[in-house]
Design an enzyme around this catalytic site. Sequence first.
Site, PDB file in Angstrom:
ATOM      1  N   THR A 162      37.905  42.222  32.912  1.00  0.00           N
ATOM      2  CA  THR A 162      36.859  43.065  33.479  1.00  0.00           C
ATOM      3  C   THR A 162      36.840  43.137  34.910  1.00  0.00           C
ATOM      4  O   THR A 162      36.181  43.987  35.438  1.00  0.00           O
ATOM      5  CB  THR A 162      35.434  42.453  33.050  1.00  0.00           C
ATOM      6  OG1 THR A 162      35.272  41.253  34.060  1.00  0.00           O
ATOM      7  CG2 THR A 162      35.232  42.507  31.577  1.00  0.00           C
ATOM      8  N   LYS A 163      38.054  42.604  35.704  1.00  0.00           N
ATOM      9  CA  LYS A 163      38.080  42.431  36.974  1.00  0.00           C
ATOM     10  C   LYS A 163      38.737  43.857  37.709  1.00  0.00           C
ATOM     11  O   LYS A 163      39.112  44.816  36.711  1.00  0.00           O
ATOM     12  CB  LYS A 163      38.686  41.044  37.509  1.00  0.00           C
ATOM     13  CG  LYS A 163      37.899  40.013  37.206  1.00  0.00           C
ATOM     14  CD  LYS A 163      36.609  39.979  37.717  1.00  0.00           C
ATOM     15  CE  LYS A 163      35.793  38.645  37.879  1.00  0.00           C
ATOM     16  NZ  LYS A 163      35.204  38.039  36.383  1.00  0.00           N
ATOM     17  N   ASN A 164      38.614  43.946  39.110  1.00  0.00           N
ATOM     18  CA  ASN A 164      39.174  45.089  39.414  1.00  0.00           C
ATOM     19  C   ASN A 164      40.745  45.180  39.435  1.00  0.00           C
ATOM     20  O   ASN A 164      41.370  46.088  39.534  1.00  0.00           O
ATOM     21  CB  ASN A 164      38.671  45.222  41.064  1.00  0.00           C
ATOM     22  CG  ASN A 164      37.238  45.492  41.044  1.00  0.00           C
ATOM     23  OD1 ASN A 164      36.582  45.739  40.125  1.00  0.00           O
ATOM     24  ND2 ASN A 164      36.702  45.239  42.147  1.00  0.00           N
TER      25      ASN A 164
ATOM     26  N   TYR B 114      40.457  38.230  35.517  1.00  0.00           N
ATOM     27  CA  TYR B 114      39.938  38.499  34.008  1.00  0.00           C
ATOM     28  C   TYR B 114      39.859  39.938  33.646  1.00  0.00           C
ATOM     29  O   TYR B 114      40.076  40.764  34.475  1.00  0.00           O
ATOM     30  CB  TYR B 114      38.644  37.819  33.892  1.00  0.00           C
ATOM     31  CG  TYR B 114      37.916  37.868  32.792  1.00  0.00           C
ATOM     32  CD1 TYR B 114      38.389  37.275  31.539  1.00  0.00           C
ATOM     33  CD2 TYR B 114      36.731  38.577  32.403  1.00  0.00           C
ATOM     34  CE1 TYR B 114      38.028  37.234  30.237  1.00  0.00           C
ATOM     35  CE2 TYR B 114      36.342  38.597  31.230  1.00  0.00           C
ATOM     36  CZ  TYR B 114      36.696  38.002  30.098  1.00  0.00           C
ATOM     37  OH  TYR B 114      36.263  38.043  28.832  1.00  0.00           O
TER      38      TYR B 114
ATOM     39  N   ALA C 147      35.991  35.919  42.816  1.00  0.00           N
ATOM     40  CA  ALA C 147      35.959  36.396  41.822  1.00  0.00           C
ATOM     41  C   ALA C 147      35.913  37.954  41.639  1.00  0.00           C
ATOM     42  O   ALA C 147      36.210  38.711  40.822  1.00  0.00           O
ATOM     43  CB  ALA C 147      35.249  35.774  40.581  1.00  0.00           C
TER      44      ALA C 147
END
Length: 392
Positions: free
Chosen positions: A192-194, A190, A166
């Site tokens: 907030t992910k890269n 999601y 994740a």
Amino acid sequence: ESGQTVREQVTKPFIIFGAPIIQQDELNEVLSVLESGWLGTGPRVQAFEQAFATYKGVQHAVALNSCTAALHLSLLASGVGPGDEVITTPMTFCATVNAIIHTGATPVLADIDPDDLNISVREVAQRITPNTRAILPVHFAGMPCDMDPLMALAERHDLKVIEDCAHAIETEYRGRKAGTFGDFGCFSFYVTKNIATGEGGMVLAKNPNHLERLRRLSLHGMSRDAWKRFGSDGYAHYQVLEAGFKYNMTDIQAAIGLHQLPRVESWLAQREALWQHYDDAFSALPVTRPGRVAEDCRHGRHLYTLRINEQKTGIDRDSFLNAMEQHRIGVGVHYLSIPEHPYYQERFGWRPEAYPIAMQVGRETVSLPLSPKLTDAEVERIIDAVRKSVGA
């Protein structure tokens, strides 16, 4: 004067933790999907799967609606079920453990290594029993787990390995990409992910039969993908082969991911530069910065964590969080260790003290904003706020 300072702080714009970068290409692609009338699982999901597989250097990938879904289906495809045990880390988001619980299996925690905050191979080895079916390592914050000894241990005991990636889209261990070591590799998109598609996930699998089962389980256990049923070749009847789930990704999500993925390397370079800037700025402060990365590994730079130890810093972690909020800086807690939560204490009898390293790290750690979207002025505000919050 202090009143003026408070007023200045309130009028400063709030710096959001984990703000995604959405550019015109994504907007255009989503609009194109909406205009096409094909909003569900369709050609863009297929294109995103292929693009991600190519990025990872594998043949196939299956897009899902979350990394949690990817973990759950990977465990099921591994044959994990009631009576089995799955070893994982106490330093993770609850989804990792919940996915194991949803299979009917029992999660078993192994404490972390204090240097890289990843699951300790030595601790894993001590917790293997005749009921152990799989190991579920988490590449915490983007730091790769020590995969060679972990895979050797799994092979010795004939255990499946499901990588929770994740935090680790770009992560590499000794020249190999995270998610390609184990039987399965699970990724998150999601918000907030890269790579951010709002909600979304992806799973890699070594075994072609596992891939087929993942696809089937992701869409009710049906024998054919929904979008193929309504294609131009005429209606194709489907059969339900097992009781599956509703875990498929939509073309709207994939439309965003298709344009985020090509930028992932340039964004990593920006986060690496910001990471170095933070490291330099905080080098003299009485805080613990992230651990060093081995020469032959690559950190995904997903979370920049500081450990706030009250004895060293003169302020506890929660007071630091409040101080940063007063400076209008969004920060994250990644994470209180899993045994801190009431549900797991009541269900499994877990106590934080049984996993002392994870307990201490979980009570001391805070994550700072690391988005390439941050301006130079915002970065300096964050650094200034950290310095003031620890009383430097």
